[in-house]
Design an enzyme around this catalytic site. Sequence first.
Site, PDB file in Angstrom:
ATOM      1  N   LEU A  76       0.842  -1.433   0.082  1.00  0.00           N
ATOM      2  CA  LEU A  76      -0.055  -0.061  -0.078  1.00  0.00           C
ATOM      3  C   LEU A  76       0.759   1.317   0.193  1.00  0.00           C
ATOM      4  O   LEU A  76       0.401   2.306   0.719  1.00  0.00           O
ATOM      5  CB  LEU A  76      -1.025   0.042   1.054  1.00  0.00           C
ATOM      6  CG  LEU A  76      -1.932  -1.168   1.401  1.00  0.00           C
ATOM      7  CD1 LEU A  76      -2.928  -0.971   2.563  1.00  0.00           C
ATOM      8  CD2 LEU A  76      -2.719  -1.143   0.061  1.00  0.00           C
ATOM      9  N   CYS A 133      -7.109  -5.105   4.005  1.00  0.00           N
ATOM     10  CA  CYS A 133      -6.139  -4.725   4.755  1.00  0.00           C
ATOM     11  C   CYS A 133      -6.239  -5.319   6.289  1.00  0.00           C
ATOM     12  O   CYS A 133      -7.552  -5.668   6.748  1.00  0.00           O
ATOM     13  CB  CYS A 133      -6.228  -3.213   5.086  1.00  0.00           C
ATOM     14  SG  CYS A 133      -6.440  -2.578   3.437  1.00  0.00           S
ATOM     15  N   LYS A 169     -14.700  -3.690  -2.166  1.00  0.00           N
ATOM     16  CA  LYS A 169     -13.762  -4.635  -2.952  1.00  0.00           C
ATOM     17  C   LYS A 169     -13.533  -6.231  -2.106  1.00  0.00           C
ATOM     18  O   LYS A 169     -12.869  -6.193  -1.109  1.00  0.00           O
ATOM     19  CB  LYS A 169     -12.467  -4.173  -3.380  1.00  0.00           C
ATOM     20  CG  LYS A 169     -11.483  -5.242  -4.267  1.00  0.00           C
ATOM     21  CD  LYS A 169     -10.453  -4.220  -4.740  1.00  0.00           C
ATOM     22  CE  LYS A 169      -9.677  -4.976  -5.916  1.00  0.00           C
ATOM     23  NZ  LYS A 169      -8.325  -4.114  -6.505  1.00  0.00           N
TER      24      LYS A 169
END
Length: 311
Positions: A76, A133, A169
Amino acid sequence: MKDNVDISVDFAGIRLANPVFTASGTCGYADELSDFMNVNVLGGFITKSITVKPRKGNPTPRIVETDAGMLNAIGLANIGLDKFIEEKLPVLEQLSPAIFVNVAGETIDDYVAVVERLVSEKAIAGFELNISCPNVAKGGISFGTEPAQVAEITSAVKKAAGEKVLMVKLSPAVTDISIIARAAVEAGADALSLINTFTAMVIDIETRKAVLANKTGGLSGPAIKPIAVYLVNKVYDEVSKSAGTPILGIGGIMTASDAIQFIIAGASAVGIGTANFIEPGCTIKIIEGIRDYCARNKIANIKELTGTLQG
Ligand SMILES: Cc1cc2nc3c(=O)[nH]c(=O)nc-3n(C[C@H](O)[C@H](O)[C@H](O)COP(=O)(O)O)c2cc1C
């Protein structure tokens, strides 16, 4: 006939000139892609994940090619919210594709903070939540693997997103992706995108070390395509079709025929990731190929093709 084909799409209330997006993290913030192609031909553009603070990401090497795809462990890396607003948003404002900002974070508050700062920006059509995440507040387990966490983060961000489209997502690394999809839709997701990458590893047999400094990375590219087609079809049948929630199908799309498989499986639009590294202008061919397919098959409007899997 080709001129009579309409490949525009209504995606959760947003009109797209065509159903082709770039996938997050593979085309930066659009200025990178502008050197290779006219970005304005795209239906939609999704930014790299943005976090509140800038992130350096993982140590290198963080990319390795595999037999039919690649592994990435970028971690990221991004310029952070302030710099994004200052430097990248003015460029994105000039573009015609629908702009989605992909949002990442370590806590729910992180995600909400990014969306609250960006919600009034006219240039932004919506947000894509990267829920793959780790949630630091809850022991580092990915947000996207537990339905209760998916519901919590979706409803918190939806409140912040107001009228903007919220697309969640989905990670494929779950036992039943439909349970996660349903949790997102019931908590207010306007659209779903799937899939993110699969965690994988490549080993150098001489050093007996993992090739990536991070050891593992996310597998993308043609290797994951048939799994992604299957998961899009499953989520379409079990969740999206009845809820009326559009799907952005992603995973290993290299050609127009790959994209069409996803649309037949149930996607309203498609995202192109790894293929951009192989051929940066590939999305232009994919858009034209979709138009040709529609003309050849006498499909007047691409919408007619979504979810038409036979048998
Ligand atoms: C180099 C690279 C960086 C990526 N970065 C992100 C990211 O920042 N956020 C995200 O949600 N997905 C990210 N992805 C995942 C892609 O958006 C996409 O879901 C995945 O690669 C599968 O599509 P593909 O096979 O067409 O690449 C990244 C993928 C790659 C290859």
